[in-house]
Scaffold this motif. Structure first.
Motif, PDB file in Angstrom:
ATOM      1  N   TYR A  66       9.452   8.449  17.860  1.00  0.00           N
ATOM      2  CA  TYR A  66       8.132   9.340  18.420  1.00  0.00           C
ATOM      3  C   TYR A  66       8.367   9.096  19.855  1.00  0.00           C
ATOM      4  O   TYR A  66       9.114   8.384  20.642  1.00  0.00           O
ATOM      5  N   THR A  67       7.736  10.228  20.729  1.00  0.00           N
ATOM      6  CA  THR A  67       7.840  10.344  22.151  1.00  0.00           C
ATOM      7  C   THR A  67       6.312  10.540  22.701  1.00  0.00           C
ATOM      8  O   THR A  67       5.568  10.774  22.196  1.00  0.00           O
ATOM      9  N   TRP A  68       6.280   9.859  23.971  1.00  0.00           N
ATOM     10  CA  TRP A  68       5.126   9.888  24.355  1.00  0.00           C
ATOM     11  C   TRP A  68       4.390  11.159  24.826  1.00  0.00           C
ATOM     12  O   TRP A  68       3.022  11.547  24.886  1.00  0.00           O
ATOM     13  N   ASP A  69       5.216  12.061  25.218  1.00  0.00           N
ATOM     14  CA  ASP A  69       4.464  13.396  25.231  1.00  0.00           C
ATOM     15  C   ASP A  69       4.145  14.516  24.178  1.00  0.00           C
ATOM     16  O   ASP A  69       3.623  15.313  24.096  1.00  0.00           O
ATOM     17  N   LYS A  70       4.755  13.747  22.900  1.00  0.00           N
ATOM     18  CA  LYS A  70       4.275  14.291  21.643  1.00  0.00           C
ATOM     19  C   LYS A  70       3.618  13.171  20.673  1.00  0.00           C
ATOM     20  O   LYS A  70       4.129  13.745  19.502  1.00  0.00           O
ATOM     21  N   ILE A  71       3.198  12.250  21.280  1.00  0.00           N
ATOM     22  CA  ILE A  71       2.686  11.449  20.276  1.00  0.00           C
ATOM     23  C   ILE A  71       1.785  11.894  19.315  1.00  0.00           C
ATOM     24  O   ILE A  71       1.550  11.359  18.091  1.00  0.00           O
ATOM     25  N   GLU A  72       1.054  13.093  19.430  1.00  0.00           N
ATOM     26  CA  GLU A  72       0.053  13.560  18.408  1.00  0.00           C
ATOM     27  C   GLU A  72       0.850  14.012  17.327  1.00  0.00           C
ATOM     28  O   GLU A  72       0.315  14.366  16.116  1.00  0.00           O
TER      29      GLU A  72
END
Length: 392
Positions: free
Chosen positions: A333-339
């Protein structure tokens, strides 16, 4: 055959102590003679005397434990005329005093390439090398994914970031502003290093000389690091909990009040030691990991969970992307697309065949490249390289 001394010290949940045991077993498999010295034992000096009663090829310790041991005002490992390998599993800012120790033959290893860059910049005369974590395997039969009881396992310390920030709210106003800005910058730029954000924030205020600040005030970055790590853990868990995904948390919940007590799918358990955590991983479908500001390196939880047959879920970095493939042998996962993470996990939870596919691929790759046996071979190679360039 090499003669090797491994040093044990204190560590949270006994993690590093147990790593020493696994590494010792790995060296034994390679046919080496191993002496494990527990520096927390009252009889440690006798144990050290026995270990160095004959010449040894090298000494190894996590986080440079015992590096400053002295005898008659001289460093013990200089007197023993041996190589000391200090394996840093944290950012070097947490171990500056130990790093500054003047041993004749010292190799510092790091689990993150950005930490190597830090050492080469601020300690250019120190020899350093990249050495990732090793994965640990408990001697138990691997459960099939379909009969595992825990959907998502999350273990470790989990502290309220606001409680950490309170520790710098007692500082002068300008310093509070600098630390707030540093934390915000790091959260907004997950690819930046700790020392990089310090440099950026100071230079944006036309202030230079971060080297002196780092060396004399390491607590500055340690607090920012701790805050960012805690904040990210909170945000990741929050996203999963709100979506209804069940999480079993084992560890210390450092909050005045459980922030997720309104959610029945967040189950809090007491902390357990590392060996018990291995058993829990072996009964979990997914193991959640939040990297501790490692930009280009490893974390043992990733390799270890794979070796127990669980699917590792982690934020990605350059090193991990080079080792694994998303939704093939790991979940990134990435923090800019954690959703997007909750739906990703839900889809795989509902697809048993896909879960088995990812888990088996991860276990195979971790077995091939990321065990303590593999690390033992790499350590011996580092010692051989160092011997070529050894200072007379």
């Amino acid at each position: 055959m090499a003669r090797i001394v491994l040093l044990k010290g204190r560590s949270q949940y006994d993690v590093l102590r147990i790593f020493v045991d696994y590494l010792g077993e790995a060296f034994n498999q390679l046919g080496d003679e191993i002496f494990i010295v527990d520096l927390t034992n009252p009889n440690r000096m006798k144990a050290l005397q026995d270990a160095f009663s004959f010449p040894c090829d090298f000494v190894f310790a996590f986080n440079c434990i015992g590096i400053d041991l002295k005898l008659d005002d001289e460093y013990l490992f200089n007197l023993a005329d041996t190589t000391y390998i200090g394996c840093l599993v944290d950012h070097p800012i947490y171990h500056l005093q130990r790093i500054n120790t003047n041993l004749n033959n010292l190799i510092l290893t790091c689990v993150d390439y950005s930490h190597i860059e830090f050492l080469c910049t601020y300690f250019p005369l120190k020899r350093s090398a990249f050495l990732p974590h090793g994965g640990s395997v408990k001697g138990e039969d691997i459960k099939e994914q379909r009969i595992r009881d825990i959907d998502v396992l999350f273990g470790g310390s989990f502290k309220d970031p606001d409680l950490i920030r309170k520790e710098w709210l007692v500082l002068p106003k300008t310093m509070i502003s600098i630390m707030d800005e540093a934390a915000e910058y790091l959260l907004a730029n997950p690819d930046k290093t700790l020392e990089g954000e310090l440099q950026f924030v100071l230079q944006s205020r036309n202030f230079y000389g971060e080297y002196g600040i780092l060396m004399n005030n390491p607590a500055f970055l340690q607090l920012v690091d701790s805050y960012v790590r805690s904040y990210r853990r909170y945000k990741c868990v929050e996203e999963l909990i709100k979506s209804g995904i069940p999480i079993d948390f084992y560890g210390v919940l450092g909050w005045d009040r459980n922030p997720f007590e309104m959610y029945k799918n967040f189950r809090v358990h007491n902390s357990v030691d590392f060996n018990e955590m291995l058993s829990l991983m072996g009964n979990s479908k997914f193991v959640l990991n939040v990297l501790p500001n490692f930009k280009n390196g490893s974390h043992e939880r990733i390799f270890t969970s794979m070796l127990q047959g669980a699917i590792s879920v982690t934020d990605k970095n350059q090193y991990l992307e080079n080792q694994f493939n998303d939704e093939e042998d790991i979940i990134f996962y990435t923090w800019d697309k954690i959703e997007l993470l909750p739906e990703k996990i839900k889809d795989i939870l509902e697809d048993e065949d896909n879960r088995n596919y990812i888990a088996l691929n991860g276990m195979k790759k971790a077995n091939e490249k990321h065990t303590w046996l593999q690390r033992a071979k790499e350590i011996k190679e580092l010692v051989e390289i160092n011997s070529v360039f050894r200072t007379p």
